[in-house]
Design an enzyme around this catalytic site. Structure first.
Site, PDB file in Angstrom:
ATOM      1  CG  LEU A 658      -1.812   1.361   1.427  1.00  0.00           C
ATOM      2  CD1 LEU A 658      -2.829   1.368   0.183  1.00  0.00           C
ATOM      3  CD2 LEU A 658      -2.603   1.098   2.590  1.00  0.00           C
ATOM      4  CD  GLU A 659       5.792   2.892   3.302  1.00  0.00           C
ATOM      5  OE1 GLU A 659       6.518   3.734   3.623  1.00  0.00           O
ATOM      6  OE2 GLU A 659       5.872   1.879   3.803  1.00  0.00           O
ATOM      7  CB  THR A 924      -1.515   8.187   3.832  1.00  0.00           C
ATOM      8  OG1 THR A 924      -1.595   9.703   4.155  1.00  0.00           O
ATOM      9  CG2 THR A 924      -2.674   8.126   2.740  1.00  0.00           C
ATOM     10  CB  CYS A 925       1.400   3.809   4.170  1.00  0.00           C
ATOM     11  SG  CYS A 925       2.114   4.845   2.756  1.00  0.00           S
ATOM     12  CG  PHE A 926       0.862   1.499   7.835  1.00  0.00           C
ATOM     13  CD1 PHE A 926       0.861   0.186   7.722  1.00  0.00           C
ATOM     14  CD2 PHE A 926       1.816   2.298   7.627  1.00  0.00           C
ATOM     15  CE1 PHE A 926       1.990  -0.505   6.927  1.00  0.00           C
ATOM     16  CE2 PHE A 926       3.181   1.664   7.243  1.00  0.00           C
ATOM     17  CZ  PHE A 926       3.147   0.198   6.912  1.00  0.00           C
TER      18      PHE A 926
END
Length: 957
Positions: A658-659, A924-926
């Site tokens: 995702l990151e 944001t990624c998590f």
């Protein structure tokens, strides 16, 4: 003259005479015939003359309400709406096709099935049928254009009933046929004639020969009755005046009729038993015309029964069975053991066993049809009547029995006539009422009937479906969905599971109609979520294997394959097919690795093949594209694992992927990167007409989009719906341009909506446009071609096509090539563009309460913490735009995955370095929100909105 004796018959209610034979109907509906039978026109099976009337046994099971005699053929209309014909068929006058030369017994005319008929009429060698809606159907000889059809060589003889277009706008109420001419009476009392006029039988004041129906304009006042002899026409005005024109027998020349001089003037010298001049002292009641003679029945003017007016020939026609208020009230009041109940049962069965009678019961008024309404039946009224009738169990049972056992088997499956198919619209309304009473659904036999329809009939039915109101259209869809669900318990029981296939096929047709109607119903109306409760993931996997190997589904061995009907699955269910495709591919790769180890005699257990991508964080885009440009195709369908060079490998579920994708797409889709263009602030991105980066990057971007879908990663890429339409092979429209550029889309819509004649002067447009800093001619020398009311639609279509197709053809094809390098095009084909977009970049189906419920808290925070309570109070008071801004801030996207908000969790974390003077921060990624411990609600709201506003950027929504 001796009266005709009909042995054993009751009262005679109707008589018709041909050239050499006659027919009579008794009040019990039985038909008798007598006269010459050379061509079988008596209908008794005999080909000889009969002086004594004989009952026609071929019609004995029917109640006939009308008969009509031609020269050597006969026609009958039954109470149930069916038409029968017999006699000579040299010119197709029986309506049975070319193969039949003659028939000595009554033959059913299937081409008229389902049409609610009002009248039948027969001429010398041609025939007519008139529907209750005023549509005229003609067949037989047409050499003199006596059918009113256009004069073409192929129409000199018409062997099956054909709708006469020239009569549709006349509002015809009655038709009478002569030997080679026809006259029609209209609703307003006018007379139109057409065909042979050699004896002046058309009554036209002009000597000019014209084809097609022409009004007899010299008759004063409205006409109430009409009758045609062989070469003359009788007309009775509403005031009782008798008028005749034409003449008696013509001089014969050889085998034909060839008068030396045409008679185009009004003539009262026809052969008759009484002169019209002798009728001045009496009131004519009815008129009749034979081959060369005329009759009039009359009563003295002082007789009260005449009521000082003539009876219209339309009023004298008996009608086919149909539901009306009087019948409904009688049925509803019928006692359990009464004779009235038995009569009612017979009446119900008669009406609900006949498509014609069912349609006749719910016809709209002619005035409604004249206003342009193409659906002839009143579906709302039908629904109300069915609901009322089915409140009585015995009526509901009789209706259900009649529909299932008689009407549905009798549905017209091969009719070219629109009127005939109205019963297909009424059945779902009736089925809904029956299902409400827990009676057997009509859906299964209804679907089987539609599956058996001819291509031409099905096209007409689909046009009807297009015209249905949304709620009515949805009622058909839901009826069939319920039928599918009812069959799911038999899913594993072959061949019972195949019973659902026709239903699914009809649902598929409805789905295509819905698509053609620009999605009058939402796609979700077709989803059948119950299927996956019965059909396991193993079935999906097996279906994928069949698709992967391009094998037909072996239905004789396995249950029905729902994968042939992907529209019944919602996007989340289709995602499982996506995932099974990747899982299947990964299994195949693992088996290949195992085989390789065995061949190499390796003792190590094979590892699941993965695609390991090591990239540089500080040079993320270029290092990623460089690695992807060298990767082997076989790696693309393996599990993707990403590592950042110089960092410890982290393989937690989805986090690194995702990151990786989030930062990659954030940079590549930014306007400064130059890969995509943004027409307006906050608009989606689009492909440039003049790319500033190398073409290979579009291929690699498509490959990346395929990879994040294949690996089940949700990342927002701001594509418009047009991109997903193009990926699935559908053509974008003006609506798609409105999404891409609202200002331009609105301007082009204004061009289409402009209706004044000064469009050239007012708008000053030409076929030359500017787009992406380029001046483009949409057609050769377009700058000199002005846009006007004639070509404005073409101009808009070409404008849209250039922006969404032609200008981006090269770059989009590269993007598409990369996308399908990873994904199976057949599996992607399961998705509609909207669904693929929802899977790829999410939707806007928000459930804010669920977001709060699913939130996880870290550090000092909990659901009861004062700061958290203030946070949710502030959040729920925000506008929708600010709530979406929060999602964008904390998750990198303001859209919801196809799995819904059930699968969406955010984490709110306290941070020891943050004070209430700081604004909230996000990882944001998590999906982690770092929320300072604010002391007041006002302070929290101020800082919170500041963080959201700072996060809004170009190209984000």
């Amino acid at each position: 003259m001796q009266p005709i004796q009909i042995q054993g018959a009751q009262n005679i209610v109707h008589v018709s005479c041909g050239k050499e034979h006659s027919l009579a109907i008794c009040n019990n509906g039985k038909v008798f015939s007598w006269g010459a039978g050379t061509f079988g026109q008596l209908g008794t099976g005999e080909l000889r003359e009969r002086i004594i009337p004989k009952k026609i046994d071929g019609l004995s099971t029917l109640k006939v309400i009308q008969v009509a005699c031609g020269n050597y053929h006969s026609i009958a209309l039954a109470k149930d709406g069916r038409v029968f014909s017999w006699g000579q068929n040299t010119h197709g006058q029986l309506g049975l096709g070319k193969e039949v030369s003659s028939r000595a017994t009554p033959q059913h005319v299937p081409a008229l099935d389902g049409i609610p008929l009002a009248q039948v009429s027969a001429g010398g060698a041609h025939s007519f049928a008139l529907s209750l809606s005023g549509v005229a159907y003609g067949w037989g000889r047409n050499h003199a254009h006596q059918l009113g059809l256009s004069p073409t060589p192929t129409r000199e003889q018409v062997f099956k009933p054909m709708s006469v277009a020239a009569l549709r706008s006349l509002d015809v109420t009655y038709i009478s046929c002569g030997d080679e001419h026809t006259a029609v009476l209209t609703e307003n009392g006018s007379i139109f004639t057409f065909g042979d006029d050699s004896a002046g039988q058309l009554g036209h004041s002009s000597s000019a020969q014209k084809t097609g129906p022409q009004k007899v304009d010299w008759i004063d006042g409205p006409v109430s009755q009409l009758a045609c002899g062989s070469y003359h026409t009788l007309v009775l005005s509403a005031s009782g005046q008798l008028i005749s024109f034409g003449r008696g027998p013509l001089q014969r020349y050889g085998s034909g009729t060839s008068p030396s001089k045409p008679y185009n003037t009004q003539s009262f010298n026809i052969s008759s038993l009484i002169s019209p001049n002798e009728l001045s002292s009496v009131q004519v009641k009815c008129i009749f015309a034979g081959t060369y003679v005329s009759f009039a029945s009359m009563c003295p003017s002082q007789t009260p029964t005449c009521a000082n007016r003539t009876v219209s020939c339309v009023e004298s026609l008996l009608k086919i069975s149909q539901v009306d208020r009087v019948l409904i009230d009688k049925w509803m009041s019928a006692g359990a053991e009464s004779e009235m109940r038995q009569t009612a049962k017979r009446e119900i069965e008669a009406i609900f066993s006949s498509p014609s009678c069912l349609t006749a019961s719910f016809l709209k008024p002619r005035s409604a049809l004249e206003l342009g309404c193409c659906i002839a039946v009143d579906l709302q009224k039908a629904g109300e009547v069915f609901k009322e009738l089915t409140q009585k169990d015995w009526i509901a049972g009789r209706v259900c029995y009649s529909l299932l056992n008689h009407l549905i088997p009798a549905l017209p499956l091969n009719s070219p006539h629109q009127e005939a198919l109205s019963s297909f619209l009424l059945l779902p309304e009736c089925s809904a009422a029956l299902e409400a009473q827990n009676l057997k659904s009509l859906a299964m036999p209804f679907a089987k009937a539609i599956s058996s329809m001819s291509k031409r009939s099905l096209e007409i039915l689909e046009k009807y479906w297009l015209l249905l109101p949304d709620s009515t259209f949805d009622r058909v869809v839901q009826m069939l969905k319920r039928a599918v669900i009812s069959q799911l318990p038999y899913y594993l029981a072959h061949p019972h599971c195949l019973e659902v296939v026709p239903v699914l096929e009809v649902l598929k047709k409805l789905y295509k109609v819905n698509k053609k109607a620009n999605y009058k119903l939402q796609i979700s109306n077709f989803y059948i979520n119950e299927i996956l409760k019965k059909v396991g993931l193993e079935d999906l996997r097996r279906w994928y294997i069949w698709i992967e190997k391009s094998l037909p589904v072996p239905e004789d061995k396995y249950p029905v394959s729902f994968c042939r009907f992907p529209f019944v699955f919602d996007p989340q269910s289709k995602m499982w097919i996506f995932y099974w495709s990747s899982h299947f591919q990964q299994e195949a790769n693992a088996r290949q690795a195992l085989l390789s180890n065995r061949l190499q005699s390796s003792g190590e257990a094979p590892k699941l093949p993965v695609f390991l991508l090591r990239v540089q964080r500080h040079n993320l885009v270029e290092s990623t594209l460089r690695k992807l440009s060298r990767v082997e195709d076989s790696c693309l369908r393996c599990q993707l694992m990403v590592e950042f060079e110089g960092e410890m490998a982290r393989h937690e579920a989805g986090g690194v992927l995702l990151e990786f994708f989030w930062y990659l797409f954030e940079e590549m889709t930014h306007p400064e990167y130059g890969m995509f263009m943004y027409c307006e602030h906050n608009s989606p991105m689009w492909f440039p007409a003049k790319p500033s980066v190398e073409m290979n990057k579009y291929f690699l971007f498509g490959l990346l989009c395929g990879l994040f879908l294949f690996n089940r990663v949700f990342v927002y890429v701001p594509f418009p719906l047009a991109a997903f339409k193009k990926l699935t092979g559908q053509k974008p429209s003006l609506d798609d341009l409105k999404e891409l550029s609202p200002v331009l889309g609105k301007s082009l819509q204004a061009v289409l909506d402009y209706e004044h004649d000064d469009i050239e002067e007012k708008l000053q447009l030409c076929y030359s446009i500017s787009w992406d800093n380029l001046d483009i001619d949409l057609i050769p020398n377009g700058s000199s071609v002005a846009v006007n009311n004639t070509n404005k639609k073409d101009f808009v279509n070409k404008y849209v096509d250039y922006i969404l197709n032609k200008s981006v053809n090269g770059v989009f094809e590269e993007f598409k090539r990369g996308f399908y390098k990873v994904l199976d095009k057949r599996i992607v084909g399961f998705f509609e563009p909207q669904e693929l977009m929802e899977v790829a970049i999410g939707n806007e189906k928000y459930d804010w309460d669920k977001l709060e419920k699913n939130t996880v808290y870290w550090g000092v925070y909990s659901a009861e913490h004062p700061t958290i309570k203030m946070f949710w109070e502030v959040f729920h008071e925000l506008t929708l735009d600010d709530k979406k801004g929060f999602l964008l801030f904390v998750r990198g996207s303001d859209r919801i995955p196809v799995t819904g908000m059930d699968s969406e969790k955010i984490t709110i974390h306290s941070h020891r370095l943050l004070t209430e003077d700081h604004i909230p921060e996000a990882q944001t990624c998590f999906s982690i929100l770092f929320l300072p411990p604010y002391s007041t609600k006002g302070k929290l709201k101020e800082k919170f909105l500041q963080a959201i506003e700072n996060n809004r950027g170009f190209g984000k929504q």
